[in-house]
Design a protein around this motif. Structure first.
Motif, mmCIF file in Angstrom:
data_model
loop_
_atom_site.group_PDB
_atom_site.id
_atom_site.type_symbol
_atom_site.label_atom_id
_atom_site.label_comp_id
_atom_site.label_asym_id
_atom_site.label_seq_id
_atom_site.Cartn_x
_atom_site.Cartn_y
_atom_site.Cartn_z
ATOM 1 N N ILE A 1 0.832 -1.200 0.000
ATOM 2 C CA ILE A 1 0.000 0.000 0.000
ATOM 3 C C ILE A 1 0.870 1.255 0.000
ATOM 4 O O ILE A 1 0.590 2.226 -0.723
ATOM 5 N N ALA A 2 1.939 1.240 0.782
ATOM 6 C CA ALA A 2 2.852 2.386 0.801
ATOM 7 C C ALA A 2 3.525 2.568 -0.557
ATOM 8 O O ALA A 2 3.711 3.696 -1.024
ATOM 9 N N LEU A 3 3.861 1.469 -1.199
ATOM 10 C CA LEU A 3 4.473 1.545 -2.528
ATOM 11 C C LEU A 3 3.499 2.157 -3.535
ATOM 12 O O LEU A 3 3.885 2.972 -4.378
ATOM 13 N N SER A 4 2.244 1.781 -3.441
ATOM 14 C CA SER A 4 1.233 2.348 -4.330
ATOM 15 C C SER A 4 1.088 3.846 -4.106
ATOM 16 O O SER A 4 0.912 4.625 -5.050
ATOM 17 N N ALA A 5 1.140 4.253 -2.843
ATOM 18 C CA ALA A 5 0.945 5.662 -2.512
ATOM 19 C C ALA A 5 2.052 6.551 -3.082
ATOM 20 O O ALA A 5 1.812 7.723 -3.390
ATOM 21 N N LEU A 6 3.257 6.008 -3.245
ATOM 22 C CA LEU A 6 4.356 6.817 -3.767
ATOM 23 C C LEU A 6 4.068 7.290 -5.193
ATOM 24 O O LEU A 6 4.246 8.464 -5.513
ATOM 25 N N GLY A 7 3.617 6.374 -6.036
ATOM 26 C CA GLY A 7 3.325 6.742 -7.423
ATOM 27 C C GLY A 7 2.176 7.715 -7.524
ATOM 28 O O GLY A 7 2.220 8.676 -8.315
ATOM 29 N N PRO B 1 -17.518 18.032 -20.423
ATOM 30 C CA PRO B 1 -16.421 17.060 -20.387
ATOM 31 C C PRO B 1 -15.267 17.560 -19.515
ATOM 32 O O PRO B 1 -14.875 18.723 -19.587
ATOM 33 N N LEU B 2 -14.708 16.669 -18.703
ATOM 34 C CA LEU B 2 -13.629 17.035 -17.798
ATOM 35 C C LEU B 2 -12.325 16.446 -18.323
ATOM 36 O O LEU B 2 -12.218 15.233 -18.489
ATOM 37 N N PRO B 3 -11.308 17.266 -18.608
ATOM 38 C CA PRO B 3 -10.036 16.747 -19.121
ATOM 39 C C PRO B 3 -9.382 15.792 -18.128
ATOM 40 O O PRO B 3 -9.604 15.863 -16.914
ATOM 41 N N LEU B 4 -8.539 14.907 -18.671
ATOM 42 C CA LEU B 4 -7.922 13.870 -17.848
ATOM 43 C C LEU B 4 -7.044 14.464 -16.749
ATOM 44 O O LEU B 4 -7.108 14.042 -15.590
ATOM 45 N N VAL B 5 -6.209 15.449 -17.101
ATOM 46 C CA VAL B 5 -5.317 16.052 -16.104
ATOM 47 C C VAL B 5 -6.117 16.712 -14.999
ATOM 48 O O VAL B 5 -5.761 16.637 -13.812
ATOM 49 N N GLU B 6 -7.225 17.330 -15.356
ATOM 50 C CA GLU B 6 -8.065 17.981 -14.346
ATOM 51 C C GLU B 6 -8.720 16.959 -13.433
ATOM 52 O O GLU B 6 -8.872 17.192 -12.231
ATOM 53 N N MET B 7 -9.098 15.816 -13.981
ATOM 54 C CA MET B 7 -9.673 14.772 -13.150
ATOM 55 C C MET B 7 -8.640 14.244 -12.151
ATOM 56 O O MET B 7 -8.925 14.059 -10.965
ATOM 57 N N VAL B 8 -7.404 14.023 -12.626
ATOM 58 C CA VAL B 8 -6.343 13.576 -11.730
ATOM 59 C C VAL B 8 -6.040 14.633 -10.684
ATOM 60 O O VAL B 8 -5.758 14.321 -9.521
ATOM 61 N N HIS B 9 -6.138 15.903 -11.071
ATOM 62 C CA HIS B 9 -5.934 17.016 -10.152
ATOM 63 C C HIS B 9 -6.883 16.919 -8.956
ATOM 64 O O HIS B 9 -6.495 17.162 -7.817
ATOM 65 N N HIS B 10 -8.131 16.527 -9.214
ATOM 66 C CA HIS B 10 -9.111 16.428 -8.138
ATOM 67 C C HIS B 10 -8.996 15.115 -7.360
ATOM 68 O O HIS B 10 -9.197 15.090 -6.136
ATOM 69 N N THR C 1 1.146 9.823 -5.221
ATOM 70 C CA THR C 1 1.569 11.113 -4.675
ATOM 71 C C THR C 1 2.352 11.913 -5.718
ATOM 72 O O THR C 1 2.169 13.136 -5.864
ATOM 73 N N PHE C 2 3.206 11.233 -6.468
ATOM 74 C CA PHE C 2 3.965 11.912 -7.524
ATOM 75 C C PHE C 2 3.034 12.425 -8.613
ATOM 76 O O PHE C 2 3.201 13.552 -9.115
ATOM 77 N N SER C 3 2.040 11.613 -8.997
ATOM 78 C CA SER C 3 1.068 12.052 -10.011
ATOM 79 C C SER C 3 0.293 13.267 -9.536
ATOM 80 O O SER C 3 0.066 14.217 -10.303
ATOM 81 N N ALA C 4 -0.118 13.248 -8.269
ATOM 82 C CA ALA C 4 -0.860 14.379 -7.715
ATOM 83 C C ALA C 4 -0.010 15.640 -7.714
ATOM 84 O O ALA C 4 -0.486 16.730 -8.071
ATOM 85 N N ALA C 5 1.261 15.502 -7.346
ATOM 86 C CA ALA C 5 2.149 16.669 -7.317
ATOM 87 C C ALA C 5 2.349 17.243 -8.713
ATOM 88 O O ALA C 5 2.340 18.472 -8.910
ATOM 89 N N CYS C 6 2.526 16.375 -9.711
ATOM 90 C CA CYS C 6 2.733 16.840 -11.085
ATOM 91 C C CYS C 6 1.494 17.569 -11.608
ATOM 92 O O CYS C 6 1.603 18.643 -12.230
ATOM 93 N N CYS C 7 0.312 16.998 -11.363
ATOM 94 C CA CYS C 7 -0.919 17.636 -11.848
ATOM 95 C C CYS C 7 -1.172 18.965 -11.154
ATOM 96 O O CYS C 7 -1.592 19.936 -11.791
ATOM 97 N N ARG C 8 -0.922 19.010 -9.856
ATOM 98 C CA ARG C 8 -1.101 20.279 -9.147
ATOM 99 C C ARG C 8 -0.121 21.336 -9.656
ATOM 100 O O ARG C 8 -0.462 22.511 -9.773
#
Length: 206
Positions: free
Chosen positions: A43-49, A191-200, A51-58
């Motif tokens: 679960i911790a390993l999953s959270a790392l990826g 329609p909601l763009p993919l990056v915006e969906m990941v952002h939320h 978290t990185f995606s969330a940081a990039c989108c933000r």
């Protein structure tokens, strides 16, 4: 310059090629971390990826490289409870269960069982009437299921816990994809763009 009719196919080809290259590399890396480095925290390993995606989108939205088309959704409680939280929970469940399955099954077996996910997704889409059944699509999915069944028979033993974890991850992923499709389609509003969906979704998923 590319001809107007070539831009779309080339973009799709590049996206598929990147996915087909990076996906297996990530799977092998996760397997090495869990087994080779003896890191028993899937679960911790999953959270790392995530978290990185969330940081990039933000970062993309804060710098306005990808502007938000519907910024009011960030303050909407209805959107959070009906869309953001369910998608985040399902995505986190998919990653956690999928990585936990690697503790009990081989990488090859996990990938064989993951081939059932399109069949589950298609069944849910038809059940919820998001798509109409089409013979070519149904035929391709059935062919994939038959191939999965034949390949799985080659395994000497399938631990029940590992099988349950992987199939549960498949189901969670299928439900997430169907919900995301509703969100990205015009039927669920603009329609909601993919990056915006990941952002939320990604911050709550991690």
């Amino acid at each position: 310059r590319l001809a107007p009719g070539l831009a779309g196919p080339l973009y799709a080809f590049a996206a598929c090629g990147g996915y087909m290259t990076l996906g297996p590399l990530l799977i092998l890396l996760n397997n090495h971390i869990l087994h080779g480095l003896h890191f028993p925290y899937p679960i911790a390993l999953s959270a790392l990826g995530v978290t990185f995606s969330a940081a990039c989108c933000r970062l993309l939205t804060l710098t306005r490289l990808v502007p938000l088309t519907r910024p009011e959704l960030a303050q909407s409680r209805a959107f959070f409870w009906r869309t953001t939280l369910p998608l985040a929970a399902l995505a986190a469940l998919t990653l956690a269960l999928g990585n936990a399955a690697y503790m009990h099954l081989t990488v090859g077996t996990c990938q064989i069982l993951k081939a059932l996910t399109p069949a589950i997704t298609l069944g849910l889409s038809y059940a919820l009437r998001l798509e109409e059944p089409r013979a070519p699509v149904v035929g391709c999915v059935l062919l994939m299921c038959c191939g999965t069944a034949v390949a799985a028979r080659g395994e000497i033993a399938l631990p029940r816990l590992g099988l349950l974890l992987q199939l549960s991850a498949n189901l969670a992923e299928a439900v997430r994809v169907v919900l995301a499709q509703r969100l990205l389609s015009a039927g669920a509003g603009a329609p909601l763009p993919l990056v915006e969906m990941v952002h939320h979704v990604a911050p709550y998923q991690s």
